[in-house]
Design an enzyme around this catalytic site. Structure first.
Site, PDB file in Angstrom:
ATOM      1  N   ASP A  85     -43.150 -72.139   0.683  1.00  0.00           N
ATOM      2  CA  ASP A  85     -43.959 -70.915   0.663  1.00  0.00           C
ATOM      3  C   ASP A  85     -45.395 -71.260   0.285  1.00  0.00           C
ATOM      4  O   ASP A  85     -45.938 -70.802  -0.708  1.00  0.00           O
ATOM      5  CB  ASP A  85     -43.348 -69.928  -0.349  1.00  0.00           C
ATOM      6  CG  ASP A  85     -44.038 -68.569  -0.325  1.00  0.00           C
ATOM      7  OD1 ASP A  85     -44.689 -68.247   0.682  1.00  0.00           O
ATOM      8  OD2 ASP A  85     -43.923 -67.842  -1.331  1.00  0.00           O
TER       9      ASP A  85
ATOM     10  N   ASP B  67     -45.544 -59.237   3.391  1.00  0.00           N
ATOM     11  CA  ASP B  67     -46.123 -60.096   2.372  1.00  0.00           C
ATOM     12  C   ASP B  67     -47.055 -61.055   3.110  1.00  0.00           C
ATOM     13  O   ASP B  67     -46.633 -62.092   3.611  1.00  0.00           O
ATOM     14  CB  ASP B  67     -44.996 -60.843   1.649  1.00  0.00           C
ATOM     15  CG  ASP B  67     -45.497 -61.863   0.652  1.00  0.00           C
ATOM     16  OD1 ASP B  67     -46.721 -61.913   0.411  1.00  0.00           O
ATOM     17  OD2 ASP B  67     -44.673 -62.609   0.108  1.00  0.00           O
TER      18      ASP B  67
ATOM     19  N   ASP C  26     -49.492 -62.984   2.171  1.00  0.00           N
ATOM     20  CA  ASP C  26     -50.115 -64.062   1.403  1.00  0.00           C
ATOM     21  C   ASP C  26     -51.599 -63.740   1.168  1.00  0.00           C
ATOM     22  O   ASP C  26     -51.931 -62.665   0.724  1.00  0.00           O
ATOM     23  CB  ASP C  26     -49.916 -65.402   2.111  1.00  0.00           C
ATOM     24  CG  ASP C  26     -48.454 -65.813   2.158  1.00  0.00           C
ATOM     25  OD1 ASP C  26     -47.673 -65.323   1.317  1.00  0.00           O
ATOM     26  OD2 ASP C  26     -48.076 -66.602   3.038  1.00  0.00           O
TER      27      ASP C  26
ATOM     28  N   SER D  19     -40.821 -60.547   3.285  1.00  0.00           N
ATOM     29  CA  SER D  19     -41.120 -61.520   2.236  1.00  0.00           C
ATOM     30  C   SER D  19     -41.640 -62.840   2.784  1.00  0.00           C
ATOM     31  O   SER D  19     -41.005 -63.462   3.641  1.00  0.00           O
ATOM     32  CB  SER D  19     -39.847 -61.779   1.418  1.00  0.00           C
ATOM     33  OG  SER D  19     -39.977 -62.936   0.631  1.00  0.00           O
ATOM     34  N   GLY D  20     -42.777 -63.283   2.255  1.00  0.00           N
ATOM     35  CA  GLY D  20     -43.311 -64.578   2.656  1.00  0.00           C
ATOM     36  C   GLY D  20     -42.409 -65.719   2.228  1.00  0.00           C
ATOM     37  O   GLY D  20     -42.204 -66.681   2.978  1.00  0.00           O
ATOM     38  N   LEU D  21     -41.850 -65.616   1.017  1.00  0.00           N
ATOM     39  CA  LEU D  21     -40.915 -66.635   0.548  1.00  0.00           C
ATOM     40  C   LEU D  21     -39.704 -66.711   1.463  1.00  0.00           C
ATOM     41  O   LEU D  21     -39.281 -67.793   1.880  1.00  0.00           O
ATOM     42  CB  LEU D  21     -40.468 -66.317  -0.879  1.00  0.00           C
ATOM     43  CG  LEU D  21     -39.288 -67.135  -1.426  1.00  0.00           C
ATOM     44  CD1 LEU D  21     -39.638 -68.612  -1.491  1.00  0.00           C
ATOM     45  CD2 LEU D  21     -38.852 -66.615  -2.782  1.00  0.00           C
TER      46      LEU D  21
ATOM     47  N   ARG E  12     -52.698 -57.322  -3.987  1.00  0.00           N
ATOM     48  CA  ARG E  12     -51.797 -57.917  -4.977  1.00  0.00           C
ATOM     49  C   ARG E  12     -52.622 -58.715  -5.989  1.00  0.00           C
ATOM     50  O   ARG E  12     -53.300 -59.685  -5.630  1.00  0.00           O
ATOM     51  CB  ARG E  12     -50.779 -58.811  -4.273  1.00  0.00           C
ATOM     52  CG  ARG E  12     -49.887 -59.627  -5.200  1.00  0.00           C
ATOM     53  CD  ARG E  12     -48.772 -60.230  -4.377  1.00  0.00           C
ATOM     54  NE  ARG E  12     -48.279 -61.483  -4.938  1.00  0.00           N
ATOM     55  CZ  ARG E  12     -47.299 -62.196  -4.391  1.00  0.00           C
ATOM     56  NH1 ARG E  12     -46.702 -61.757  -3.293  1.00  0.00           N
ATOM     57  NH2 ARG E  12     -46.914 -63.328  -4.929  1.00  0.00           N
TER      58      ARG E  12
ATOM     59  N   HIS F 142     -48.501 -58.190 -10.264  1.00  0.00           N
ATOM     60  CA  HIS F 142     -47.443 -59.198 -10.305  1.00  0.00           C
ATOM     61  C   HIS F 142     -47.357 -59.833 -11.693  1.00  0.00           C
ATOM     62  O   HIS F 142     -48.373 -60.031 -12.366  1.00  0.00           O
ATOM     63  CB  HIS F 142     -47.733 -60.281  -9.261  1.00  0.00           C
ATOM     64  CG  HIS F 142     -46.518 -60.970  -8.743  1.00  0.00           C
ATOM     65  ND1 HIS F 142     -45.241 -60.552  -9.015  1.00  0.00           N
ATOM     66  CD2 HIS F 142     -46.377 -62.066  -7.947  1.00  0.00           C
ATOM     67  CE1 HIS F 142     -44.380 -61.342  -8.409  1.00  0.00           C
ATOM     68  NE2 HIS F 142     -45.047 -62.273  -7.763  1.00  0.00           N
TER      69      HIS F 142
ATOM     70  N   ASN G 230     -46.447 -70.380  -4.290  1.00  0.00           N
ATOM     71  CA  ASN G 230     -45.592 -69.276  -4.715  1.00  0.00           C
ATOM     72  C   ASN G 230     -45.828 -68.954  -6.183  1.00  0.00           C
ATOM     73  O   ASN G 230     -45.928 -69.850  -7.031  1.00  0.00           O
ATOM     74  CB  ASN G 230     -44.120 -69.623  -4.482  1.00  0.00           C
ATOM     75  CG  ASN G 230     -43.207 -68.453  -4.764  1.00  0.00           C
ATOM     76  OD1 ASN G 230     -42.858 -68.174  -5.904  1.00  0.00           O
ATOM     77  ND2 ASN G 230     -42.826 -67.756  -3.714  1.00  0.00           N
ATOM     78  N   SER G 231     -45.882 -67.682  -6.500  1.00  0.00           N
ATOM     79  CA  SER G 231     -46.240 -67.219  -7.841  1.00  0.00           C
ATOM     80  C   SER G 231     -45.183 -67.523  -8.890  1.00  0.00           C
ATOM     81  O   SER G 231     -45.470 -67.481 -10.094  1.00  0.00           O
ATOM     82  CB  SER G 231     -46.511 -65.713  -7.811  1.00  0.00           C
ATOM     83  OG  SER G 231     -47.580 -65.421  -6.950  1.00  0.00           O
TER      84      SER G 231
ATOM     85  N   GLU H   5     -52.760 -61.112  -1.393  1.00  0.00           N
ATOM     86  CA  GLU H   5     -52.895 -61.539  -2.782  1.00  0.00           C
ATOM     87  C   GLU H   5     -54.222 -62.260  -3.003  1.00  0.00           C
ATOM     88  O   GLU H   5     -54.723 -62.941  -2.093  1.00  0.00           O
ATOM     89  CB  GLU H   5     -51.718 -62.423  -3.188  1.00  0.00           C
ATOM     90  CG  GLU H   5     -51.557 -63.683  -2.373  1.00  0.00           C
ATOM     91  CD  GLU H   5     -50.229 -64.375  -2.631  1.00  0.00           C
ATOM     92  OE1 GLU H   5     -50.226 -65.376  -3.373  1.00  0.00           O
ATOM     93  OE2 GLU H   5     -49.212 -63.914  -2.074  1.00  0.00           O
TER      94      GLU H   5
ATOM     95  N   LYS I 134     -51.871 -70.765  -0.300  1.00  0.00           N
ATOM     96  CA  LYS I 134     -51.360 -70.281  -1.580  1.00  0.00           C
ATOM     97  C   LYS I 134     -50.184 -71.114  -2.062  1.00  0.00           C
ATOM     98  O   LYS I 134     -49.610 -71.912  -1.304  1.00  0.00           O
ATOM     99  CB  LYS I 134     -50.971 -68.791  -1.473  1.00  0.00           C
ATOM    100  CG  LYS I 134     -49.970 -68.419  -0.360  1.00  0.00           C
ATOM    101  CD  LYS I 134     -48.513 -68.740  -0.649  1.00  0.00           C
ATOM    102  CE  LYS I 134     -47.925 -67.979  -1.798  1.00  0.00           C
ATOM    103  NZ  LYS I 134     -47.492 -66.622  -1.403  1.00  0.00           N
TER     104      LYS I 134
END
Length: 336
Positions: free
Chosen positions: A102, A129, A131, A90-92, A203, A234, A166-167, A158, A164
């Site tokens: 993130d 992940d 990004d 996970s990038g987060l 993504r 997502h 965070n979504s 993504e 980026k």
């Protein structure tokens, strides 16, 4: 040919040895639940497969599969011992364990360093992940080379602008990349990989940016044509309406991956009925450890004592076991 065979054989022996050591450690610790979980999924023939092949089979599986978040070597080992067949890098979570946001504040080489420890500690595949690929197509294809060198099984990219956001940020500005540009980034990654089973997942952030189903479908179609091995769709909505709409319109044109962090109340069997291939439990090890550390720190600070904490935390011996101290003890007897 002989050299390659020798290397593959050595790697297979190492994977089998790590798995057997996990069994022995769990049996010795008396952790019957985790031991049962590992026994129920143990398949030594799959352990001998390349990590890339394992991930490809998970993504293309006809039955719903699951992978779990990890953010360092310790958490990766715990994920494998729990019985999961794969790991979400996970990038987060990786950025959070550095204490940064993130938003690509951790460099991609720092992420690689973490992944190397995670990969060395486990025998199951890691899907990173990645990004946006840390830049344009050229940065992304260099990332592929470095991931393959560290036995990372795949990357999820993504379609947003670098750096980026965070979504799941409620006030975050979400800018999407041009479809042609991102498609060429996917194509460059697929052209660069040397292992044919290495997985490149696209993504789609159309729902996150508020662009709707039509845009989500258009982007998914373009990325699939560019060579993406799967589509991660997502959504940040608290209900599953966007994911359901996409799955029913997509009709299984390529494997679909989802991340139900926000719509967690949706019954898993519903995802099965929509022919979802893979679910990512994306950040719960990080969140669980964060809460535990906050509560532990507060108790120790307030009480200036360990009395009400010691029985609630892992024993030091359990840390030693996961670190592999038993193997070192055996090695000492042999080499010292």
């Amino acid at each position: 040919t002989w050299g390659k065979t020798q290397i593959n054989f050595t790697l297979d022996r190492q994977m089998i040895s790590q798995t057997l050591n996990s069994f022995k450690g769990l049996a010795k610790s008396g952790n019957k639940r985790q031991l049962f979980n590992m026994c129920s999924v143990a398949d030594f023939s799959s352990q001998q497969k390349r990590k890339t092949t394992q991930l490809k089979e998970l993504i293309q599986s006809k039955q719903l599969e699951f992978i779990m978040e990890a953010h360092n070597g310790l958490s990766a080992a715990i994920v494998e011992e729990a019985g999961f067949k794969g790991i979400w890098g996970s990038g987060l979570s990786i950025s959070a364990q550095f204490g940064v946001r993130d938003s690509n504040e951790a460099s991609w080489t720092q992420v690689l360093d973490v992944l190397e420890f995670m990969s060395d500690k486990t025998t199951i595949p890691i899907l990173l992940d990645g990004d946006t690929g840390y830049g344009n197509y050229n940065n992304a294809r260099r990332l592929i080379k470095k991931l393959e060198q560290r036995s990372i099984a795949g990357v999820c990219l993504e379609d947003k602008i670098f750096p980026k956001r965070n979504s799941l940020l409620t006030n975050g500005r979400q800018e999407l990349a041009d479809i042609k540009e991102f498609s060429n980034k996917i194509r460059a990654c697929k052209d660069t990989q040397t292992d044919s089973d290495f997985q490149v997942v696209a993504r789609v952030e159309a729902f996150i940016a508020g662009w709707g189903l039509e845009e989500a479908l258009k982007r998914a179609e373009a990325y699939t044509e560019a060579g993406a091995d799967a589509i991660l769709m997502h959504s940040a909505k608290k209900d599953h309406s966007e994911i359901e709409a996409f799955a029913k319109a997509w009709k299984g044109r390529s494997p679909v991956i989802i991340v139900p962090t926000k719509y967690y109340k949706t019954p898993t069997d519903l995802f099965r009925s929509w022919d979802i291939n893979l679910i990512i439990w994306a950040n719960h090890n990080l969140r669980a450890s964060l809460k535990a550390m906050q509560e532990t720190c507060k108790t120790i600070y307030d009480e200036q004592s360990l009395v009400n904490v010691e029985g609630k935390v892992a024993k030091v011996e359990e840390i030693f076991r996961i670190q592999g101290e038993p193997e070192l003890a055996q090695a000492d007897k042999k080499y010292l």
